[in-house]
Motif scaffolding. Structure first.
Motif, PDB file in Angstrom:
ATOM      1  N   TRP A 295       0.860  -1.185   0.000  1.00 58.96           N
ATOM      2  CA  TRP A 295       0.000   0.000   0.000  1.00 58.96           C
ATOM      3  C   TRP A 295       0.902   1.243   0.000  1.00 58.96           C
ATOM      4  CZ3 TRP A 295      -4.313  -1.030   4.241  1.00 58.96           C
ATOM      5  CH2 TRP A 295      -5.087  -2.140   3.831  1.00 58.96           C
ATOM      6  N   PRO A 296       1.538   1.589  -1.119  1.00 54.24           N
ATOM      7  CA  PRO A 296       2.467   2.727  -1.149  1.00 54.24           C
ATOM      8  C   PRO A 296       1.795   4.009  -0.673  1.00 54.24           C
ATOM      9  CG  PRO A 296       2.598   1.452  -3.181  1.00 54.24           C
ATOM     10  CD  PRO A 296       1.413   0.941  -2.438  1.00 54.24           C
ATOM     11  N   GLY A 297       2.460   4.683   0.256  1.00 49.86           N
ATOM     12  CA  GLY A 297       1.913   5.901   0.833  1.00 49.86           C
ATOM     13  C   GLY A 297       1.372   5.714   2.231  1.00 49.86           C
ATOM     14  N   ALA A 298       1.104   4.463   2.624  1.00 45.87           N
ATOM     15  CA  ALA A 298       0.632   4.192   3.983  1.00 45.87           C
ATOM     16  C   ALA A 298       1.755   4.438   4.985  1.00 45.87           C
ATOM     17  CB  ALA A 298       0.132   2.758   4.101  1.00 45.87           C
ATOM     18  N   ALA A 299       1.401   4.939   6.151  1.00 46.21           N
ATOM     19  CA  ALA A 299       2.374   5.160   7.226  1.00 46.21           C
ATOM     20  C   ALA A 299       2.378   3.960   8.169  1.00 46.21           C
ATOM     21  CB  ALA A 299       2.031   6.426   7.989  1.00 46.21           C
ATOM     22  N   MET A 300       3.477   3.794   8.880  1.00 50.10           N
ATOM     23  CA  MET A 300       3.574   2.703   9.849  1.00 50.10           C
ATOM     24  C   MET A 300       4.323   3.183  11.081  1.00 50.10           C
ATOM     25  SD  MET A 300       5.110  -1.159   9.362  1.00 50.10           S
ATOM     26  CE  MET A 300       5.470  -2.208  10.802  1.00 50.10           C
ATOM     27  N   ILE A 301       3.787   2.836  12.249  1.00 49.27           N
ATOM     28  CA  ILE A 301       4.460   3.108  13.505  1.00 49.27           C
ATOM     29  C   ILE A 301       4.605   1.798  14.271  1.00 49.27           C
ATOM     30  CG2 ILE A 301       3.643   5.488  13.682  1.00 49.27           C
ATOM     31  CD1 ILE A 301       1.513   4.518  15.672  1.00 49.27           C
ATOM     32  N   THR A 302       5.599   1.727  15.136  1.00 52.01           N
ATOM     33  CA  THR A 302       5.783   0.555  15.993  1.00 52.01           C
ATOM     34  C   THR A 302       6.000   1.013  17.427  1.00 52.01           C
ATOM     35  OG1 THR A 302       8.189   0.479  15.682  1.00 52.01           O
ATOM     36  CG2 THR A 302       6.833  -0.762  14.103  1.00 52.01           C
ATOM     37  N   GLU A 303       5.664   0.119  18.344  1.00 48.44           N
ATOM     38  CA  GLU A 303       5.896   0.355  19.762  1.00 48.44           C
ATOM     39  C   GLU A 303       6.426  -0.927  20.385  1.00 48.44           C
ATOM     40  OE1 GLU A 303       5.625   3.007  21.792  1.00 48.44           O
ATOM     41  OE2 GLU A 303       5.042   4.380  20.186  1.00 48.44           O
ATOM     42  N   PRO A 304       7.218  -0.815  21.469  1.00 52.66           N
ATOM     43  CA  PRO A 304       7.771  -2.005  22.112  1.00 52.66           C
ATOM     44  C   PRO A 304       6.718  -2.744  22.953  1.00 52.66           C
ATOM     45  CG  PRO A 304       8.442  -0.038  23.306  1.00 52.66           C
ATOM     46  CD  PRO A 304       7.719   0.436  22.080  1.00 52.66           C
ATOM     47  N   GLN A 305       5.869  -3.502  22.280  1.00 49.33           N
ATOM     48  CA  GLN A 305       4.864  -4.315  22.960  1.00 49.33           C
ATOM     49  C   GLN A 305       4.589  -5.550  22.129  1.00 49.33           C
ATOM     50  OE1 GLN A 305       1.277  -1.583  22.713  1.00 49.33           O
ATOM     51  NE2 GLN A 305       0.389  -3.382  21.697  1.00 49.33           N
ATOM     52  N   GLY A 306       3.897  -6.533  22.734  1.00 51.08           N
ATOM     53  CA  GLY A 306       3.435  -7.692  22.001  1.00 51.08           C
ATOM     54  C   GLY A 306       2.058  -7.413  21.428  1.00 51.08           C
ATOM     55  N   HIS A 307       1.313  -8.486  21.175  1.00 53.01           N
ATOM     56  CA  HIS A 307      -0.020  -8.300  20.602  1.00 53.01           C
ATOM     57  C   HIS A 307      -0.961  -7.661  21.614  1.00 53.01           C
ATOM     58  CE1 HIS A 307      -2.694  -9.038  17.244  1.00 53.01           C
ATOM     59  NE2 HIS A 307      -3.614  -9.508  18.058  1.00 53.01           N
ATOM     60  N   PHE A 308      -0.632  -7.804  22.873  1.00 53.21           N
ATOM     61  CA  PHE A 308      -1.473  -7.247  23.932  1.00 53.21           C
ATOM     62  C   PHE A 308      -0.677  -6.196  24.690  1.00 53.21           C
ATOM     63  CE2 PHE A 308      -2.576 -11.571  22.979  1.00 53.21           C
ATOM     64  CZ  PHE A 308      -3.909 -11.446  22.669  1.00 53.21           C
ATOM     65  N   GLY A 309      -1.132  -4.975  24.618  1.00 52.29           N
ATOM     66  CA  GLY A 309      -0.440  -3.868  25.265  1.00 52.29           C
ATOM     67  C   GLY A 309      -1.240  -2.597  25.093  1.00 52.29           C
ATOM     68  N   TYR A 310      -0.739  -1.519  25.664  1.00 55.10           N
ATOM     69  CA  TYR A 310      -1.514  -0.279  25.707  1.00 55.10           C
ATOM     70  C   TYR A 310      -0.766   0.908  25.093  1.00 55.10           C
ATOM     71  CZ  TYR A 310      -4.279  -3.085  28.906  1.00 55.10           C
ATOM     72  OH  TYR A 310      -5.036  -4.092  29.444  1.00 55.10           O
ATOM     73  N   ARG A 311       0.295   0.650  24.345  1.00 56.69           N
ATOM     74  CA  ARG A 311       1.070   1.752  23.781  1.00 56.69           C
ATOM     75  C   ARG A 311       0.558   2.207  22.414  1.00 56.69           C
ATOM     76  NH1 ARG A 311       6.496   2.271  25.791  1.00 56.69           N
ATOM     77  NH2 ARG A 311       6.935   0.823  27.506  1.00 56.69           N
ATOM     78  N   LEU A 312       0.052   1.286  21.629  1.00 54.29           N
ATOM     79  CA  LEU A 312      -0.224   1.600  20.235  1.00 54.29           C
ATOM     80  C   LEU A 312      -1.426   2.514  20.036  1.00 54.29           C
ATOM     81  CD1 LEU A 312       0.644  -1.771  18.473  1.00 54.29           C
ATOM     82  CD2 LEU A 312       1.733   0.440  18.100  1.00 54.29           C
ATOM     83  N   MET A 313      -2.469   2.354  20.842  1.00 55.01           N
ATOM     84  CA  MET A 313      -3.633   3.216  20.657  1.00 55.01           C
ATOM     85  C   MET A 313      -3.307   4.686  20.935  1.00 55.01           C
ATOM     86  SD  MET A 313      -7.069   1.203  21.815  1.00 55.01           S
ATOM     87  CE  MET A 313      -7.663  -0.226  20.907  1.00 55.01           C
ATOM     88  N   PRO A 314      -2.659   5.020  22.061  1.00 55.19           N
ATOM     89  CA  PRO A 314      -2.264   6.422  22.248  1.00 55.19           C
ATOM     90  C   PRO A 314      -1.320   6.918  21.154  1.00 55.19           C
ATOM     91  CG  PRO A 314      -2.163   5.241  24.334  1.00 55.19           C
ATOM     92  CD  PRO A 314      -2.384   4.209  23.266  1.00 55.19           C
ATOM     93  N   ALA A 315      -0.431   6.036  20.692  1.00 51.40           N
ATOM     94  CA  ALA A 315       0.493   6.444  19.615  1.00 51.40           C
ATOM     95  C   ALA A 315      -0.272   6.710  18.321  1.00 51.40           C
ATOM     96  CB  ALA A 315       1.552   5.362  19.401  1.00 51.40           C
TER      97      ALA A 315
END
Length: 332
Positions: A295-315
């Motif tokens: 999907w050229p143009g899509a952005a991607m972010i990562t956070e230091p968590q597994g499949h279950f965690g609470y960092r990605l939604m605030p990010a």
């Protein structure tokens, strides 16, 4: 308190491992029968040559206007019959924007076996404060839609790949019905906030609907082949498939309709945010990264968590805010 990286990784792997163990125990309850391979082959044959728009086609529906104090409960008959009465009633909680029922509306699509809507209610309040409406949708076999005698989400993904595919089809078609109903109310712009299993459904929805200001897919299941044949959560599933002589080539014939990697977001990839956990063993960051390349143009972010965690939604929220995608003044 933030854990040091090694402990963070160990904690993430432990949580993912616990989920895999639970899935192992639950999926053992679902055995295939001698005719399962023929049933899958027949199902795939029956949809060969169809477009996604046809496969996920939503029948016209009447959703009764709710009254009282929001959130409003919306319920309607699903366009797809699963054979389970509870699952065949689609349901969504509607949090309209205060004073503006025509405001852009975000669709919340939860994870597999999601156990509580508390967090989504809090996110709905945050979107309401930003001038958005919100809908928390009960995906097939979850929450109000759990058939008697089964656990929440138990039937959504099993070795019965026909039921799994029909659940995805059901979820996408119902969401299209909900969007059509909201358009009748004057809503002409949407957001998508979709996690894990909901991210899988959300990616498919984005390939047949274009009116999204943003599409945020948080740890989405995107590599269907890996999910079936290699993921630790699919151990029992693939044992069952092989027991009845279903090999990878057969379900792969259905991927043009049900795999996120075989479609494109109609709203434009520049409106898409992909979010991945660095230690996720279920929806691997490398698979999410592969989708970003497709999907050229899509952005991607990562956070230091597994499949279950609470960092990605605030990010993800911070990413949307930084680009003005959740502001009242944003335009298409």
């Amino acid at each position: 308190m933030k854990l040091p990286p090694p402990l963070n990784r160990l904690s993430a792997r432990a949580l993912d491992g616990a989920m895999c163990a639970m899935m192992f125990a639950i999926q053992r309850r679902h055995r295939l029968h001698a005719g399962s391979r023929d049933a899958l082959d027949s199902y795939i044959q029956s949809h060969l040559g169809r477009s996604r728009d046809e496969y996920f086609s939503p029948a016209p529906v009447e959703i009764v206007d709710a009254v009282g104090i929001p959130p409003y409960s919306l319920a309607w008959t699903s366009p797809i019959s699963s054979g389970h009465a509870e699952n065949d009633i689609a349901y969504a909680m509607h949090f309209p924007a205060p004073g503006n029922p025509q405001a852009p509306t975000v669709l919340f699509l939860h994870a597999l076996m999601s156990a509580s809507d508390r967090g989504y209610r809090q996110w709905a309040a945050r979107f309401n404060a930003a001038g958005w409406g919100a809908c928390f949708v009960h995906l097939p076999y979850h929450y109000s839609r759990v058939p008697r005698g089964f656990r929440n989400g138990e039937l959504a993904i099993t070795a019965d790949l026909v039921r799994t595919a029909e659940g995805l089809r059901q979820g996408v078609a119902e969401l299209r019905q909900l969007m059509a109903w909201l358009r009748q109310k004057g809503v002409n712009e949407f957001g998508l906030w979709a996690c894990s299993y909901g991210g899988w459904i959300g990616a498919l929805l984005a390939s047949v609907e274009r009116d999204f200001r943003f599409v945020a897919l948080i740890e989405p299941i995107v590599n269907v082949d890996h999910a079936i044949w290699h993921s630790p959560t699919g151990l029992v599933l693939r044992r069952e498939l092989r027991r009845v002589r279903i090999e990878s080539e057969l379900p792969a014939r259905h991927f043009p309709l049900t795999s996120p990697m075989h479609g494109q977001p109609l709203c434009g990839a520049e409106r898409v945010l992909l979010a991945a956990g660095q230690y996720d063993t279920i929806s691997r960051a490398e698979d999410v990264g592969a989708l970003q390349k497709l999907w050229p143009g899509a952005a991607m972010i990562t956070e230091p968590q597994g499949h279950f965690g609470y960092r990605l939604m605030p990010a993800a929220w911070a990413w949307l805010q930084a680009r003005g995608m959740v502001e009242r003044s944003s335009v298409k």
